[in-house]
Each structure stands twice: as structure tokens, then as C-alpha cells.
Scaffold this active site. Structure first.
Site, PDB file in Angstrom:
ATOM      1  N   LYS A 280      40.924  50.169  55.727  1.00  0.00           N
ATOM      2  CA  LYS A 280      41.995  50.253  54.735  1.00  0.00           C
ATOM      3  C   LYS A 280      42.021  51.651  54.118  1.00  0.00           C
ATOM      4  O   LYS A 280      40.995  52.340  54.107  1.00  0.00           O
ATOM      5  CB  LYS A 280      41.722  49.239  53.601  1.00  0.00           C
ATOM      6  N   ARG A 354      41.782  35.140  58.418  1.00  0.00           N
ATOM      7  CA  ARG A 354      42.117  34.042  59.336  1.00  0.00           C
ATOM      8  C   ARG A 354      40.997  33.803  60.340  1.00  0.00           C
ATOM      9  O   ARG A 354      40.824  32.702  60.836  1.00  0.00           O
ATOM     10  CB  ARG A 354      43.466  34.338  60.011  1.00  0.00           C
TER      11      ARG A 354
HETATM   12  N1  BES Z   1      42.536  40.659  52.111  1.00  0.00           N
HETATM   13  C1  BES Z   1      43.652  41.192  52.795  1.00  0.00           C
HETATM   14  C2  BES Z   1      44.976  40.778  52.166  1.00  0.00           C
HETATM   15  C3  BES Z   1      45.353  41.501  50.894  1.00  0.00           C
HETATM   16  C4  BES Z   1      45.930  42.752  50.954  1.00  0.00           C
HETATM   17  C5  BES Z   1      45.177  40.903  49.681  1.00  0.00           C
HETATM   18  C6  BES Z   1      46.296  43.392  49.789  1.00  0.00           C
HETATM   19  C7  BES Z   1      45.552  41.538  48.532  1.00  0.00           C
HETATM   20  C8  BES Z   1      46.101  42.778  48.569  1.00  0.00           C
HETATM   21  C9  BES Z   1      43.645  40.719  54.254  1.00  0.00           C
HETATM   22  O1  BES Z   1      42.404  40.559  54.807  1.00  0.00           O
HETATM   23  C10 BES Z   1      44.352  41.762  55.020  1.00  0.00           C
HETATM   24  O2  BES Z   1      43.850  42.847  55.100  1.00  0.00           O
HETATM   25  N2  BES Z   1      45.512  41.429  55.567  1.00  0.00           N
HETATM   26  C11 BES Z   1      46.296  42.363  56.286  1.00  0.00           C
HETATM   27  C12 BES Z   1      46.838  41.658  57.506  1.00  0.00           C
HETATM   28  C13 BES Z   1      47.478  42.586  58.482  1.00  0.00           C
HETATM   29  C14 BES Z   1      46.443  43.485  59.129  1.00  0.00           C
HETATM   30  C15 BES Z   1      48.176  41.764  59.532  1.00  0.00           C
HETATM   31  C16 BES Z   1      47.419  42.835  55.375  1.00  0.00           C
HETATM   32  O3  BES Z   1      47.972  42.047  54.625  1.00  0.00           O
HETATM   33  O4  BES Z   1      47.717  44.032  55.415  1.00  0.00           O
HETATM   34 MN    MN Z   2      41.667  42.371  55.609  1.00  0.00          MN
END
Ligand code: BES
Ligand code: MN
Ligand code: ZN
Length: 495
Positions: A280, A354
């Protein structure tokens, strides 16, 4: 926060603060003749001076008033609306609770008849308990103080009721509000803890503590146990971390028949989500300590269910791991085999929630649950769609979804349904495995739920995406304690 209901009204009783709700009227004091007389006409003078007209959320306070046992009187205007929605009531009580906090009041007597008249005793007491609890909450910067410890003195509230019947209703609603508040406090504390303190092992320890204090049956599966079960998807996420993954299982058995099928709550417990190799961006990455708020709200709901002694069986399943980059971490393109036997191509290591949930959901099958709700900070996309106000809900059973939506409305922990349909499922096609773990840039919250739907075919299931509601928004950069209210209400409604 403690709240008790009383039928008798005694203006000479000692209290730090008497809170009186009043509505607009030509002569406001006609609603509180006894109080007005005792204070030598203070209410009349406030009105005559133009200092109080009982507009909605108008608050004035009288310090050291003569003629009453209270050290302070706080007068709350209810406004003109004939009837107030639960949202209106909550908004007003939140404003009141914040004011009391600012006045450093931690013991008060409430005479809110004027508000009850526009709503009902149950709504007012329940949300008073929650509003006071939210205002009182302060994160204590000590890892030992997850539960129980309070930053200051615990708020003590006495709620004056018109009669015996409403006092009964008030006591019951106060108990519900208090239990939800205690669950929220636990969820907030766990969520706010830094990732180096709140690890999967720390969460497992919390479960063990809850088993001691609330008689839950708890078991914790270690990585070796998960390997024996074939949880290749969950374990692939924790591979890149030095903290061992845990699968935490808690049983609350409140039903008369201990063998009655339970309702299952499955909470995402990612104690830190750096994204893994699909790292990230650095900005706000600290917030990914909140990626265990699904798990935290399951802890909170189970605590509330136990405190309320709900006559129901609940099984909580919490997959917990970190998601970090490392030499042996998941790589884009890796293929793993889930406990269900389905293979998954990991196209983005940041879609890890997931990956741990799917194996936890398959595992949950063994409890033959009546319903399964999973709760997860699953997608950033749900924040784009619904903001920080509303959680996303999807499922394979409209009845379960409807029950959750209703619980959200009652508890003011709102959710909104998004569609799961075949056309979205197509986005998860992979050339190298049964499923890809991402479905492309569009409809991210839906394709995430579609992914989970491949692991929930054998039971009635709904999924709550709380990425927007679990922290941030109105609660600032702090955990909100959601989804404790909606989950607790869902369980209450099943009794
Ligand atoms: N924990 C995150 C989701 C999230 C993102 C929660 C920002 C709160 C704020 C999750 O594990 C994630 O990173 N999801 C990705 C999925 C994507 C790679 C398909 C996302 O939402 O960017
Ligand atoms: Mn994630
Ligand atoms: Zn995550």
C-alpha cells in the site's frame, strides 16, 4: 457508564446535575411547575430574558441553583417537532452527552419526559446509555487496559420515569444500551491499539480472558492445526509475517438447549495490513491497524450477548493474521488451495481479507450454523460507495440480509444492500485457478463479496463490509465500535 431507572421524582435529592428536557411553549415553566417554584422562578426568568426558548438541542446550565438538591441544572430544549425519529433522538442525546462531558459531569439525574413524549421510553433510555458511553470513551494508552479500565470516573445516570411500567421498560432498554456500549468500548479499545501490541496472539489472549470472565468456551487453532485442515489460503497470507496466525473460536451458549444450532459471526482479524508485496502507499498506512475491526466487533457483540444473557447460541470465528511483504510472502500470480479445495490465483496480495475469511467460512460449516454473518473491513470501494455512514451488506439469503438491515435501523448502525449477481461473479475468472482473488477495478465491494459467496454455498450467509464505518468519519481517526450495535441487535432479534 451505569444507568438506573427510578419512579419517584425528588428535586431535593442530591445529584451533581439534574438534566431536564423541555419543549417550546408560551409558558415553558408550565411543564415543570415544581422545579420552577423550587428555584424561585428560574425557568420563567430564563424565558423572559430570552435565554431559553426550548429550541431543539438548545442547552443552558444553571450553576449552584437555590432550592434543589442538584449542584447544577442542565436544561435541554427538544424543539417543536411533534414526534422525533430514533435518529433525531440520538442526535439530541449525543449533543447533550458531549455537553455534560465538557461540563465534567459524571453523575446526573435525567428528567426527559418532554423527549419521551416525542419518542418512547425504550428509545430514549437505550440511546442515552449509548450516547453517554460514546462521550465518555477515551482510549487508554496501556495495552493491559483493553477492558474494564476507565479513563475517568464511570458515568452514573439516574433516569426518572413517570410510572412503574415505563421504569421497567427503561431498565430493560438501559441494560441493552449498556451492554452494547460495553461491547463498543471493547471493540474501540482493540481497534485503537497499535499493531505491535494488538497482534493475532494478543487477540487470542483476549478471547481466553473473555472465557474466564464470561464463561465462554474458547479454542485457538495454531498454524499447524490450520495446515492439518488444509487452510492454504489463510496460511498464505500469514507466511510473510513473523507473528503466527491464529484461528480463534468462541462459543457463547445461552440457549436452553446447548445443542441448539448457533448463529455464527466470522470477523476479519488482520492486525496489520501493509498490502504485502502489492504494498500500500505510505500515506495513512498506519490506519491499517484497524483492519481487525471486524474481529473487534465480533468480540464486542459476543460480550454484549453474554452480558444480556441472550437465550441463543453464538459461535464466533476469528481468522487473525498480519499481511506484510517478505521474501516468502505471497506474490502476485501465486496459486493457493483453500480448505474448500477450490484453488485461488492471488493477483493482488492486498486483497488478503477474503483469503483468510474464505477458509474461516469453510471451517464454520462444522458448527451447522443457522445463519452466518461475516464482518470485515474488506474494501476501500465500500467507502467510495457508502462513505463512513453506512456499511455494505450482501448475502446469499434475502431473509438474512433483511434481518441485518432491520437490525441496522433499530440500532442506528445502518447498512445498505449491494447486489451479488452472476454478472459480477464473472469478473473473478482466472486462467490458472478456480478463482482470482480480485475482480478488476469496478464494483470492488461486490466482487469481494462474490469471492466469499463461493465459500458459503452450504449455509444462509450475509457479509457486512465495515471498511467505512469501523473508524474515521464522525469518530475522527478513532475506532467507532461499529458493527457492535447491528450485530448485537441482530442477535437480540433472533431470541
Ligand atoms: N483492508 C483493506 C480494505 C480497506 C482499504 C479498508 C482502505 C479501509 C480503508 C483490504 O485488505 C484491501 O486492501 N482491499 C483492497 C482490495 C483490492 C486490492 C481489490 C482495496 O480495497 O483496495
Ligand atoms: Mn489489503
Ligand atoms: Zn485488509
Amino acid at each position: 457508564m451505569k444507568i438506573a431507572a427510578k419512579v419517584s421524582k425528588d428535586y431535593q435529592a442530591n445529584t451533581d446535575c439534574l438534566v431536564v428536557a423541555l419543549k417550546p411553549q408560551t409558558k415553558i415553566s408550565s411543564q415543570c411547575v415544581e422545579l420552577n417554584n423550587a428555584t424561585g422562578g428560574a425557568i420563567d426568568r430564563l424565558q423572559d430574558n430570552g435565554q431559553f426558548s426550548a429550541d431543539s438541542a438548545q442547552i443552558v446550565n444553571l450553576m449552584v441553583p437555590k432550592g434543589v438538591g442538584a449542584k447544577q441544572i442542565v436544561i435541554l430544549g427538544t424543539g417543536n417537532k411533534k414526534s422525533m425519529s430514533t435518529e433525531d433522538v440520538r442526535e439530541l442525546l449525543s449533543t447533550l452527552a458531549k455537553k455534560l462531558k465538557a461540563l465534567k459531569v459524571d453523575e446526573a439525574t435525567f428528567e426527559l419526559d418532554a423527549l419521551v413524549a416525542k419518542s418512547d421510553t425504550t428509545t430514549v433510555t437505550r440511546h442515552l446509555a449509548e450516547a453517554l458511553g460514546d462521550a465518555e470513551y477515551a482510549y487508554i494508552k496501556s495495552p493491559e487496559s483493553v477492558r474494564g479500565d476507565k479513563a475517568g470516573k464511570e458515568f452514573e445516570a439516574t433516569f426518572w420515569c413517570a410510572d412503574e411500567q415505563s421504569s421497567k421498560a427503561a431498565m430493560q432498554a438501559a441494560a441493552t444500551g449498556t451492554a452494547i456500549n460495553n461491547g463498543k468500548t471493547l471493540a474501540k479499545n482493540l481497534g485503537n491499539m497499535p499493531g505491535n501490541v494488538c497482534t493475532p496472539s494478543f487477540l487470542a489472549k483476549q478471547a481466553q480472558d473473555l472465557s474466564q470472565t464470561h464463561g465462554l468456551k474458547v479454542s485457538v487453532l495454531e498454524e499447524a492445526d490450520m495446515a492439518d485442515l488444509g487452510m492454504g489460503s489463510l496460511l498464505s497470507v500469514s507466511k510473510g509475517s513473523r507473528e503466527p496466525a491464529k484461528l480463534i473460536v468462541m462459543h457463547y451458549n445461552g440457549a436452553n438447549d446447548p445443542d441448539e444450532a448457533p448463529h455464527a459471526l466470522v470477523g476479519k482479524g488482520l492486525t496489520f495490513d501493509a498490502g504485502g508485496i502489492s504494498l500500500k502507499p505510505a500515506g495513512k498506512m498506519d490506519e491499517m491497524k484497524y483492519d481487525m475491526c471486524g474481529a473487534a466487533s465480533v468480540f464486542g457483540a459476543v460480550l454484549a450477548a453474554a452480558e444480556l444473557k441472550l437465550p441463543i447460541n453464538v459461535v464466533a470465528v476469528i481468522p487473525s493474521s498480519e499481511n506484510l511483504p517478505d521474501g516468502i510472502a505471497n506474490k502476485p500470480g501465486d496459486v493457493v488451495t483453500s480448505m474448500s479445495g477450490q484453488t485461488i490465483e492471488i493477483l493482488n496480495t492486498d486483497a488478503e481479507g477474503r483469503l483468510i475469511l474464505c477458509d474461516a467460512l469453510t471451517y464454520t460449516q462444522r458448527f451447522k450454523p443457522k445463519t452466518v454473518i461475516d464482518i470485515a473491513t474488506l474494501t476501500g470501494a465500500v467507502i467510495v460507495a457508502l462513505g463512513h455512514q453506512t456499511a455494505g451488506v450482501m448475502g446469499n439469503d434475502q431473509g438474512v440480509v433483511d434481518d441485518l438491515l432491520a437490525a441496522g435501523d433499530t440500532s442506528l448502525d445502518h447498512a445498505w444492500q449491494l447486489p451479488i449477481k452472476e454478472t459480477y461473479k464473472k469478473q473473478l475468472k482466472s486462467s490458472f485457478a478456480d478463482l482470482a482473488n480480485i475482480g478488476g477495478p469496478s464494483a470492488g465491494s461486490i466482487t469481494a463479496a462474490c469471492f466469499l459467496s463461493y465459500f458459503t454455498e452450504d449455509f444462509r450467509w450475509a457479509h457486512l463490509d465495515i471498511a467505512g464505518t469501523a473508524w474515521g468519519g464522525a469518530s475522527g481517526k478513532l475506532a467507532s465500535g461499529r458493527a457492535v450495535p447491528i450485530l448485537t441487535q441482530y442477535l437480540i432479534d433472533r431470541c
